[in-house]
Design a protein around this motif. Structure first.
Motif, PDB file in Angstrom:
ATOM      1  N   ALA A  30       0.862  -1.187   0.000  1.00 37.06           N
ATOM      2  CA  ALA A  30       0.000   0.000   0.000  1.00 37.06           C
ATOM      3  C   ALA A  30       0.901   1.239   0.000  1.00 37.06           C
ATOM      4  O   ALA A  30       1.440   1.632   1.034  1.00 37.06           O
TER       5      ALA A  30
ATOM      6  N   ARG B 232       0.690  10.944  13.430  1.00 36.23           N
ATOM      7  CA  ARG B 232      -0.149   9.858  13.940  1.00 36.23           C
ATOM      8  C   ARG B 232      -0.641  10.071  15.377  1.00 36.23           C
ATOM      9  O   ARG B 232      -1.823   9.818  15.661  1.00 36.23           O
TER      10      ARG B 232
ATOM     11  N   HIS C 100     -11.310  -4.315   2.152  1.00 39.71           N
ATOM     12  CA  HIS C 100     -10.300  -3.842   3.115  1.00 39.71           C
ATOM     13  C   HIS C 100     -11.095  -3.206   4.244  1.00 39.71           C
ATOM     14  O   HIS C 100     -11.745  -2.182   4.038  1.00 39.71           O
TER      15      HIS C 100
ATOM     16  N   GLY D  50      -5.374  -4.867   3.128  1.00 35.11           N
ATOM     17  CA  GLY D  50      -4.260  -4.884   4.088  1.00 35.11           C
ATOM     18  C   GLY D  50      -4.833  -4.935   5.485  1.00 35.11           C
ATOM     19  O   GLY D  50      -5.822  -5.625   5.714  1.00 35.11           O
ATOM     20  N   GLY D  51      -4.234  -4.190   6.392  1.00 34.67           N
ATOM     21  CA  GLY D  51      -4.863  -4.006   7.694  1.00 34.67           C
ATOM     22  C   GLY D  51      -4.268  -4.739   8.861  1.00 34.67           C
ATOM     23  O   GLY D  51      -4.627  -4.458  10.018  1.00 34.67           O
ATOM     24  N   LEU D  52      -3.371  -5.692   8.609  1.00 34.33           N
ATOM     25  CA  LEU D  52      -2.858  -6.475   9.738  1.00 34.33           C
ATOM     26  C   LEU D  52      -2.101  -5.568  10.714  1.00 34.33           C
ATOM     27  O   LEU D  52      -1.271  -4.754  10.309  1.00 34.33           O
TER      28      LEU D  52
ATOM     29  N   LYS E 278       0.426   4.247  -0.038  1.00 36.33           N
ATOM     30  CA  LYS E 278       0.101   5.365   0.845  1.00 36.33           C
ATOM     31  C   LYS E 278       0.873   5.298   2.161  1.00 36.33           C
ATOM     32  O   LYS E 278       1.109   6.312   2.793  1.00 36.33           O
TER      33      LYS E 278
ATOM     34  N   TYR F 239      -4.598  10.103  15.530  1.00 33.91           N
ATOM     35  CA  TYR F 239      -5.232   8.848  15.974  1.00 33.91           C
ATOM     36  C   TYR F 239      -4.846   8.469  17.401  1.00 33.91           C
ATOM     37  O   TYR F 239      -4.977   7.291  17.778  1.00 33.91           O
TER      38      TYR F 239
ATOM     39  N   ILE G 135      -9.493   4.868  11.540  1.00 33.46           N
ATOM     40  CA  ILE G 135      -8.831   4.031  10.530  1.00 33.46           C
ATOM     41  C   ILE G 135      -9.628   2.738  10.278  1.00 33.46           C
ATOM     42  O   ILE G 135      -9.089   1.736   9.865  1.00 33.46           O
TER      43      ILE G 135
ATOM     44  N   SER H 258      -7.468  -0.768   9.455  1.00 31.56           N
ATOM     45  CA  SER H 258      -6.017  -0.796   9.586  1.00 31.56           C
ATOM     46  C   SER H 258      -5.636  -0.990  11.056  1.00 31.56           C
ATOM     47  O   SER H 258      -6.410  -0.648  11.950  1.00 31.56           O
ATOM     48  N   GLN H 259      -4.430  -1.525  11.262  1.00 32.47           N
ATOM     49  CA  GLN H 259      -3.952  -1.851  12.618  1.00 32.47           C
ATOM     50  C   GLN H 259      -4.966  -2.761  13.329  1.00 32.47           C
ATOM     51  O   GLN H 259      -5.385  -2.532  14.464  1.00 32.47           O
TER      52      GLN H 259
ATOM     53  N   ASP I 202      -0.292  -1.273  -4.243  1.00 34.70           N
ATOM     54  CA  ASP I 202      -1.695  -0.869  -4.139  1.00 34.70           C
ATOM     55  C   ASP I 202      -1.677   0.646  -4.136  1.00 34.70           C
ATOM     56  O   ASP I 202      -1.032   1.254  -3.279  1.00 34.70           O
TER      57      ASP I 202
ATOM     58  N   GLU J 117      -2.657  -6.426   0.363  1.00 34.45           N
ATOM     59  CA  GLU J 117      -2.273  -5.011   0.232  1.00 34.45           C
ATOM     60  C   GLU J 117      -1.698  -4.486   1.544  1.00 34.45           C
ATOM     61  O   GLU J 117      -2.230  -3.545   2.143  1.00 34.45           O
ATOM     62  N   PRO J 118      -0.614  -5.060   2.029  1.00 34.95           N
ATOM     63  CA  PRO J 118      -0.083  -4.603   3.311  1.00 34.95           C
ATOM     64  C   PRO J 118       0.647  -3.268   3.170  1.00 34.95           C
ATOM     65  O   PRO J 118       1.371  -3.057   2.201  1.00 34.95           O
ATOM     66  N   GLY J 119       0.409  -2.384   4.096  1.00 34.56           N
ATOM     67  CA  GLY J 119       1.179  -1.139   4.155  1.00 34.56           C
ATOM     68  C   GLY J 119       2.007  -1.147   5.427  1.00 34.56           C
ATOM     69  O   GLY J 119       3.212  -1.362   5.432  1.00 34.56           O
ATOM     70  N   ARG J 120       1.292  -1.004   6.527  1.00 32.47           N
ATOM     71  CA  ARG J 120       1.924  -0.932   7.845  1.00 32.47           C
ATOM     72  C   ARG J 120       2.799  -2.155   8.136  1.00 32.47           C
ATOM     73  O   ARG J 120       3.896  -2.040   8.686  1.00 32.47           O
TER      74      ARG J 120
HETATM   75  N1  LLP Z   1      -5.662  -1.292   1.083  1.00 34.35           N
HETATM   76  C1  LLP Z   1      -6.527  -0.262   1.155  1.00 34.35           C
HETATM   77  C2  LLP Z   1      -7.638  -0.199   0.212  1.00 34.35           C
HETATM   78  C3  LLP Z   1      -6.372   0.711   2.161  1.00 34.35           C
HETATM   79  O1  LLP Z   1      -7.235   1.712   2.247  1.00 34.35           O
HETATM   80  C4  LLP Z   1      -5.283   0.623   3.060  1.00 34.35           C
HETATM   81  C5  LLP Z   1      -5.077   1.619   4.112  1.00 34.35           C
HETATM   82  C6  LLP Z   1      -4.390  -0.460   2.917  1.00 34.35           C
HETATM   83  C7  LLP Z   1      -4.620  -1.395   1.921  1.00 34.35           C
HETATM   84  C8  LLP Z   1      -3.197  -0.638   3.810  1.00 34.35           C
HETATM   85  O2  LLP Z   1      -3.582  -0.846   5.139  1.00 34.35           O
HETATM   86  P1  LLP Z   1      -2.477  -1.282   6.216  1.00 34.35           P
HETATM   87  O3  LLP Z   1      -1.960  -2.633   5.820  1.00 34.35           O
HETATM   88  O4  LLP Z   1      -1.402  -0.265   6.191  1.00 34.35           O
HETATM   89  O5  LLP Z   1      -3.202  -1.285   7.510  1.00 34.35           O
HETATM   90  N2  LLP Z   1      -2.953   6.771   8.347  1.00 34.35           N
HETATM   91  C9  LLP Z   1      -3.473   5.709   9.192  1.00 34.35           C
HETATM   92  C10 LLP Z   1      -3.764   4.457   8.422  1.00 34.35           C
HETATM   93  C11 LLP Z   1      -4.704   4.667   7.252  1.00 34.35           C
HETATM   94  C12 LLP Z   1      -4.927   3.421   6.434  1.00 34.35           C
HETATM   95  C13 LLP Z   1      -5.691   3.720   5.196  1.00 34.35           C
HETATM   96  N3  LLP Z   1      -5.874   2.606   4.323  1.00 34.35           N
HETATM   97  C14 LLP Z   1      -2.495   5.449  10.332  1.00 34.35           C
HETATM   98  O6  LLP Z   1      -1.464   6.123  10.401  1.00 34.35           O
HETATM   99  O7  LLP Z   1      -2.758   4.623  11.199  1.00 34.35           O
END
Ligand code: LLP
Length: 430
Positions: free
Chosen positions: A63, A325, A204, A243-245, A65, A329, A167, A207-208, A84, A279-282
């Motif tokens: 991800a 952050r 999705h 994502g979201g884990l 972003k 949050y 989130i 997150s977290q 992503d 779609e992992p970001g974090r």
């Molecule tokens: N896929 C989609 C469609 C998403 O909207 C997101 C995150 C991800 C994947 C990645 O999620 P992750 O694996 O990173 O949890 N700024 C906030 C988090 C916002 C997440 C937005 N979407 C924070 O700093 O906690």
């Protein structure tokens, strides 16, 4: 696990001493570890590959972003990671970093016509459609181009989860995705169009996320939908699991393991014969980065405790404009001294220099004695750190450094004041 450890008492990023780095690039600065990014990607890759039978040749699409630095993306690209993305800018970044279009997913609740056209032109792997209105626009754009892009419908399973209300994305009132029934209808509508190639569903929910249960429930919804769609005569070959884990920010050990996560996904998808996307970001980036900062001074408040007396404010040269952050949050980031001094732990309120009361990172953190000039690091700052930074209070945008073993490179420079003024040409009547 990450690769920020102490050598002779001083915190290092892999083989690079943070004291030397701070001297070379100044503070505040983000510092990323190549070894940690690689490790996190490899763990997820191995976990997914262990369930090839159920997950197919799964795509891991970072991800963007969470951390869109070109060198971070290039590091992941070399490992075979996809992207992503949620804007034309993110697609461009992914491509520039060497991620091929066929590994780029385009998500997002509000894609403009121009962005959809761009995604088709560069041949992204799939566009995740989030509404009926978007589907109709995409059909028109694809028709004008004489193409038939692959799409997935993003489902809102009415199951929200996440580390903070802000989130959570999968709840019934969240703006993301379409409800199950509508998604089934949109899939049929897409199938009927010669200008779209519906390939699957996406989801999705937040997150977290610290428990696999809500994800499992949401993925079950997707599974049921695949069966329904196929019974209706449609082809479904991909499921995008989002994502979201959750990741450990406190050194806690109760975060779901990557292996358990992959096993759960495999359990739910077993027998469907679809190809999964993650779609992992974090998960990949958070613990691969820290924010290095210097103590400006310690402000000791006098007076009675009821009136705030006795409070010890650790005033840092990093502010909420550099790491949003906690302000956004109420997020927890561990703060560690780069070279801790001897002495008893004492309570500090961690604050930045911004003229706002929201510019507070934490209250009553127990830390060894700290003095003006000491270096500290906010841990777990590699995801949603630098990307959310701004120049509020006219503070130059925080730079980013990538470390790889004993070498390091400035991968986003700190603008000079002249650079900043150059972006603001004066109106010609002034
Ligand atoms: N896929 C989609 C469609 C998403 O909207 C997101 C995150 C991800 C994947 C990645 O999620 P992750 O694996 O990173 O949890 N700024 C906030 C988090 C916002 C997440 C937005 N979407 C924070 O700093 O906690």
């Amino acid at each position: 696990m990450h690769h920020f450890d102490r050598i002779d008492g001083a915190l290092h990023a892999e083989g690079v001493p943070l004291e030397a780095l701070a001297g070379a690039v100044g503070t505040p600065a983000y510092v990323y570890s190549t070894a940690t990014l690689t490790r996190h990607y490899s763990l997820l890759r191995a976990a997914a590959d262990a369930h090839r039978g159920a997950l197919g040749d799964a795509l891991i699409a970072f991800a963007v972003k969470a951390n869109s630095n070109l060198s971070v993306l290039a590091t992941l690209a070399r490992l075979g990671c996809g992207a992503d993305t949620v804007s034309e800018g993110e697609i461009r970044r992914a491509l520039k970093a060497g991620i091929p279009g066929e590994r780029i997913i385009f998500s997002g609740v509000g894609k403009t016509d121009a962005e959809l056209a761009f995604a088709i032109e560069v041949g992204v792997r799939q566009i995740n459609v989030e509404s009926g209105a978007e589907l109709e626009r995409l059909i028109a754009i694809a028709a004008a181009k004489g193409s038939a892009p692959a799409i997935a419908i993003r489902v809102n399973p009415k199951i929200g989860a996440g580390g903070h209300a802000k989130i959570t994305t999968g709840g019934a009132t969240d703006k993301f995705g379409v409800p199950v029934e509508e998604a089934i209808d949109l899939y049929a509508r897409a199938s009927a169009s010669p200008h779209l190639t519906p390939v699957g569903l996406a989801c999705h929910i937040g997150s977290q996320i610290m428990s696999l249960a809500p994800m499992e429930a949401a993925f079950h919804t997707l599974r049921e939908m695949v069966l329904t769609l196929r019974a209706n005569g449609h082809s479904v070959t991909r499921l995008d699991l989002g994502g979201g884990l959750g990741v450990p920010y406190h050194g806690q050990t109760d975060t779901p393991s990557i292996a358990d996560y992959a096993a759960m996904c495999a359990r739910v998808l077993e027998g469907l014969g679809v190809e999964a996307a993650f779609e992992p970001g974090r998960l990949l980036a958070a613990n691969a980065g820290l924010l290095l900062s210097r103590v400006i001074q310690v402000n000791q408040r006098t007076g009675s405790p009821e009136e705030g007396g006795g409070r010890r404010f650790l005033v840092l040269d990093a502010g909420m404009n550099d790491l949003m952050r906690p302000a956004l949050y109420d997020a927890f980031h561990d703060l560690v001294p780069v070279r801790p001094r001897e002495g008893e732990l004492r309570a500090y309120d961690l604050v930045g220099p911004i003229c706002e009361s929201t510019d507070i990172f934490a209250r009553d953190r127990m830390l060894p004695p700290l003095e003006a000039g000491d270096l500290v690091a906010f841990m777990g700052a590699g995801a949603y750190g630098a990307v959310l930074a701004s120049e509020y209070n006219s503070r130059p945008l925080v730079p980013e450094v990538l470390v790889d073993g004993d070498r390091w490179a400035m991968v986003r420079s700190r603008p000079s004041y002249e650079d900043m003024w150059a972006r603001e040409p004066r109106a010609d009547w002034l």
